[in-house]
Scaffold this active site. Structure first.
Site, PDB file in Angstrom:
ATOM      1  N   GLN A  78      32.598  38.226  33.682  1.00 54.67           N
ATOM      2  CA  GLN A  78      32.740  39.668  33.923  1.00 54.67           C
ATOM      3  C   GLN A  78      32.934  40.399  32.601  1.00 54.67           C
ATOM      4  O   GLN A  78      34.055  40.700  32.200  1.00 54.67           O
ATOM      5  CB  GLN A  78      33.946  39.895  34.847  1.00 54.67           C
ATOM      6  CG  GLN A  78      34.152  41.323  35.259  1.00 54.67           C
ATOM      7  CD  GLN A  78      33.170  41.753  36.310  1.00 54.67           C
ATOM      8  OE1 GLN A  78      32.952  41.054  37.279  1.00 54.67           O
ATOM      9  NE2 GLN A  78      32.581  42.905  36.128  1.00 54.67           N
ATOM     10  N   PHE A  79      31.838  40.696  31.905  1.00 50.36           N
ATOM     11  CA  PHE A  79      31.942  41.360  30.603  1.00 50.36           C
ATOM     12  C   PHE A  79      32.550  42.746  30.717  1.00 50.36           C
ATOM     13  O   PHE A  79      33.120  43.263  29.754  1.00 50.36           O
ATOM     14  CB  PHE A  79      30.576  41.414  29.903  1.00 50.36           C
ATOM     15  CG  PHE A  79      29.659  42.494  30.396  1.00 50.36           C
ATOM     16  CD1 PHE A  79      29.585  43.714  29.748  1.00 50.36           C
ATOM     17  CD2 PHE A  79      28.864  42.291  31.523  1.00 50.36           C
ATOM     18  CE1 PHE A  79      28.734  44.707  30.195  1.00 50.36           C
ATOM     19  CE2 PHE A  79      28.010  43.273  31.980  1.00 50.36           C
ATOM     20  CZ  PHE A  79      27.947  44.491  31.328  1.00 50.36           C
ATOM     21  N   THR A  80      32.485  43.372  31.889  1.00 47.69           N
ATOM     22  CA  THR A  80      33.009  44.732  32.031  1.00 47.69           C
ATOM     23  C   THR A  80      34.531  44.789  31.915  1.00 47.69           C
ATOM     24  O   THR A  80      35.096  45.884  31.822  1.00 47.69           O
ATOM     25  CB  THR A  80      32.562  45.386  33.357  1.00 47.69           C
ATOM     26  OG1 THR A  80      33.051  44.622  34.449  1.00 47.69           O
ATOM     27  CG2 THR A  80      31.040  45.499  33.419  1.00 47.69           C
TER      28      THR A  80
END
Length: 147
Positions: A78-80
């Site tokens: 989950q890069f966000t």
């Protein structure tokens, strides 16, 4: 490195309408990899995660870890989690690791966790649909910043 840990009764992740990961009792974990993260941060958080005591014992106190309850992990990249919204309304992801590095460290983290408990995971850099039944709800944020 940042983790959003949710205690769940069950969780699954689908890619293109196909279930690619599914667990029952355990943690659904969103995993964010920062620009400067290394295996050192992954090792620390893998150990912290599998020893995190947020399952209730017979007295109703959060005193048991995922190993004690024979739980499972669903790990989702989950890069966000590294979104920076301080400069405006459109998030910047400049502090997230680049995909090649992030995937390598995500896979390393999954492998480290799987040495202790069963692990299912999503597929890196795909559109995933995650479904979960949160238990509690209990949601914990864990973070280890690279020095």
């Amino acid at each position: 490195m940042r983790l959003v840990v949710q205690r769940v009764k069950n969780a699954k992740v689908e890619v293109e309408n196909k279930i690619v990961g599914k667990i029952n009792n355990g943690f659904m974990v969103l995993v964010g990899i920062g620009l400067n993260d290394t295996e050192k941060e992954a090792d620390y958080l893998a150990k912290k995660l599998v020893n995190l005591r947020i399952f209730e014992d017979e007295a109703g106190k959060m005193n048991l870890n995922i190993k004690d309850v024979k739980g499972e992990l669903l790990l989702i990249s989950q890069f966000t989690l590294y979104a920076d919204c301080t400069g405006g309304n459109r998030p910047s992801f400049i502090n997230a690791a680049k995909p090649d590095k992030a995937n390598k460290l995500y896979e390393y983290f999954c492998k480290k966790c799987s040495e202790t408990v069963p692990v299912q995971k999503g597929i890196f850099r795909t559109h995933m649909e995650v479904t979960l039944q949160n238990s509690g709800p209990v949601t914990i944020l864990l973070e280890k910043n690279a020095l």
